[in-house]
Design a protein around this motif. Structure first.
Motif, PDB file in Angstrom:
ATOM      1  N   GLU A  37       0.866  -1.177   0.000  1.00 18.78           N
ATOM      2  CA  GLU A  37       0.000   0.000   0.000  1.00 18.78           C
ATOM      3  C   GLU A  37       0.900   1.223   0.000  1.00 18.78           C
ATOM      4  O   GLU A  37       1.926   1.254   0.694  1.00 18.78           O
ATOM      5  CB  GLU A  37      -0.908  -0.010   1.225  1.00 18.78           C
ATOM      6  CG  GLU A  37      -1.673   1.281   1.487  1.00 18.78           C
ATOM      7  CD  GLU A  37      -2.702   1.648   0.439  1.00 18.78           C
ATOM      8  OE1 GLU A  37      -2.345   1.629  -0.751  1.00 18.78           O
ATOM      9  OE2 GLU A  37      -3.849   1.966   0.811  1.00 18.78           O
ATOM     10  N   ASP A  83      -1.979   9.692  -2.927  1.00 22.21           N
ATOM     11  CA  ASP A  83      -2.680   9.405  -1.680  1.00 22.21           C
ATOM     12  C   ASP A  83      -1.892   9.932  -0.478  1.00 22.21           C
ATOM     13  O   ASP A  83      -0.662   9.908  -0.462  1.00 22.21           O
ATOM     14  CB  ASP A  83      -2.888   7.897  -1.515  1.00 22.21           C
ATOM     15  CG  ASP A  83      -4.056   7.393  -2.344  1.00 22.21           C
ATOM     16  OD1 ASP A  83      -4.632   8.178  -3.119  1.00 22.21           O
ATOM     17  OD2 ASP A  83      -4.386   6.197  -2.224  1.00 22.21           O
ATOM     18  N   LYS A  93     -11.153  10.953  -0.211  1.00 22.24           N
ATOM     19  CA  LYS A  93     -11.067   9.617  -0.796  1.00 22.24           C
ATOM     20  C   LYS A  93      -9.627   9.220  -1.098  1.00 22.24           C
ATOM     21  O   LYS A  93      -9.362   8.048  -1.325  1.00 22.24           O
ATOM     22  CB  LYS A  93     -11.913   9.554  -2.071  1.00 22.24           C
ATOM     23  CG  LYS A  93     -13.411   9.656  -1.816  1.00 22.24           C
ATOM     24  CD  LYS A  93     -14.205   9.514  -3.103  1.00 22.24           C
ATOM     25  CE  LYS A  93     -15.701   9.575  -2.831  1.00 22.24           C
ATOM     26  NZ  LYS A  93     -16.495   9.452  -4.093  1.00 22.24           N
ATOM     27  N   MET A  96      -5.114   7.014   2.894  1.00 27.40           N
ATOM     28  CA  MET A  96      -4.806   5.603   3.131  1.00 27.40           C
ATOM     29  C   MET A  96      -5.251   5.114   4.506  1.00 27.40           C
ATOM     30  O   MET A  96      -6.033   4.185   4.620  1.00 27.40           O
ATOM     31  CB  MET A  96      -3.294   5.368   2.979  1.00 27.40           C
ATOM     32  CG  MET A  96      -2.804   5.293   1.563  1.00 27.40           C
ATOM     33  SD  MET A  96      -1.030   4.895   1.510  1.00 27.40           S
ATOM     34  CE  MET A  96      -0.356   6.502   1.091  1.00 27.40           C
ATOM     35  N   ASP A 100     -12.315   3.869   7.125  1.00 24.65           N
ATOM     36  CA  ASP A 100     -13.010   3.178   6.042  1.00 24.65           C
ATOM     37  C   ASP A 100     -12.034   2.416   5.148  1.00 24.65           C
ATOM     38  O   ASP A 100     -12.275   1.257   4.787  1.00 24.65           O
ATOM     39  CB  ASP A 100     -13.809   4.170   5.187  1.00 24.65           C
ATOM     40  CG  ASP A 100     -15.032   4.704   5.904  1.00 24.65           C
ATOM     41  OD1 ASP A 100     -15.375   4.145   6.979  1.00 24.65           O
ATOM     42  OD2 ASP A 100     -15.640   5.666   5.417  1.00 24.65           O
ATOM     43  N   ASN A 101     -10.934   3.062   4.778  1.00 24.64           N
ATOM     44  CA  ASN A 101      -9.978   2.402   3.896  1.00 24.64           C
ATOM     45  C   ASN A 101      -9.242   1.277   4.620  1.00 24.64           C
ATOM     46  O   ASN A 101      -8.962   0.222   4.033  1.00 24.64           O
ATOM     47  CB  ASN A 101      -8.969   3.408   3.343  1.00 24.64           C
ATOM     48  CG  ASN A 101      -8.219   2.867   2.139  1.00 24.64           C
ATOM     49  OD1 ASN A 101      -8.820   2.388   1.184  1.00 24.64           O
ATOM     50  ND2 ASN A 101      -6.902   2.948   2.167  1.00 24.64           N
ATOM     51  N   ASP A 104     -11.407  -1.767   4.738  1.00 24.74           N
ATOM     52  CA  ASP A 104     -11.427  -2.433   3.436  1.00 24.74           C
ATOM     53  C   ASP A 104     -10.132  -3.203   3.190  1.00 24.74           C
ATOM     54  O   ASP A 104     -10.160  -4.380   2.795  1.00 24.74           O
ATOM     55  CB  ASP A 104     -11.647  -1.392   2.340  1.00 24.74           C
ATOM     56  CG  ASP A 104     -11.616  -1.998   0.953  1.00 24.74           C
ATOM     57  OD1 ASP A 104     -12.464  -2.872   0.666  1.00 24.74           O
ATOM     58  OD2 ASP A 104     -10.743  -1.627   0.149  1.00 24.74           O
TER      59      ASP A 104
END
Length: 302
Positions: A37, A83, A93, A96, A100-101, A104
């Motif tokens: 990531e 990001d 959005k 990272m 929420d991210n 996921d």
């Protein structure tokens, strides 16, 4: 997989299918499975980036004795250029390590036996609109005075807490899996945008207006001779107040580590723009990063 051959898959369905194939073939026991990531140091399409060189080393690397992934590897790549590590106030959005991210990412990560997490995060948090807001309309600032404004903003603490939120979730999902991040290197081309050509970006170069700069236009209030020093202080601050502090945190000491890349790229020719090395520059960084990465893998997978 043949020696030193790795596969990088950004799509979940493709990753799942290949993972299952490797499992059924009985080769996962010797194949590193790596979760990635990050930001543009892992994802820029302008050249072979830091992670590209890990996944697909240069043909002559092995001949030169560069340590490669002995039995290849399977990489899941979730990174996106631009990001932020913490919440991006201008584009939430593109964040990272927000709940929420993280939910996921960890929901996916927890379904597979990953051996290592690689992170490239935090550089974007300290440039562009952040610098514009933090320095404001001040003029005649020294590097140290400007850096004090960055410290006073609390941004390092914000980014460190965002990292910690991700690390806590990752450790809870799979205790014992190491996490490896990196520092950034000192910028050499302050204020210089990247040159977009069909040669480095393909036909997309004809559509994209510019690449940067993200630092230079936002530090005009700093005395010109002091601007390179300020950029170095930003990078040092990230290493000291985010990465080093996380590594010293008892909650993460057994899991989190980072590669200090500062001072690796000392020539302007090794940089594409303010924030991104050239392909050759990323190759030099990858050599350091790969060695640390190999040390984190299980012995049978190095």
């Amino acid at each position: 997989m043949p020696p030193s051959q790795s596969v990088a898959l950004p799509l979940r369905g493709q990753f799942r299918a290949l993972y299952q194939q490797l499992k059924h073939a009985g080769v996962l026991a010797r194949t590193p499975v790596v979760f990635c990531e990050g930001d543009s140091w892992f994802s820029t399409p302008l050249a072979m980036n830091l992670l590209d060189w890990i996944v697909s080393p240069a043909p002559d690397d092995e001949a030169r004795g560069v340590p490669l992934l002995g039995n290849g590897g399977l990489f899941f790549r979730a990174e996106h250029s631009g990001d932020h590590a913490s919440r991006n106030p201008d584009d939430p959005k593109r964040s990272m390590f927000v709940r929420d991210n993280i939910d996921d990412l960890i929901g996916w990560y927890s379904k597979f036996d990953f051996d290592l997490i690689l992170l490239s995060a935090g550089g974007n948090d300290f440039v562009d609109s952040f610098l514009k807001r933090t320095l404001g309309n001040r003029t005649g600032l020294s590097a140290q005075a400007a850096f004090q404004l960055v410290l006073d903003s609390g941004k390092y603490e914000t980014v460190r807490k965002a990292y910690a939120l991700f690390l806590q979730a990752a450790i809870a999902a799979r205790p014992g899996v190491p996490v490896l991040a990196h520092s950034y290197d000192y910028p050499r081309l302050i204020g210089q945008p990247g040159a977009l050509t069909p040669g480095n970006l393909g036909v997309a170069a004809l559509l994209k207006k510019s690449v940067g700069p993200w630092i230079g236009p936002n530090i005009l209030g700093i005395v010109e001779a002091e601007r390179p020093k300020f950029a170095r202080l930003l990078i040092d601050g990230f290493e000291q107040n985010v990465l080093r502090t996380l590594k010293a945190d008892p909650r993460f000491a057994a899991t989190f580590d980072y590669v200090d890349l500062r001072g690796t790229l000392t020539q302007p020719a090794q940089w594409f723009d303010e924030m991104h090395p050239t392909e050759a520059g990323f190759h030099a960084l990858a050599t350091k990063f790969r060695g640390a990465m190999l040390a984190k893998l299980p012995a049978a997978k190095r």
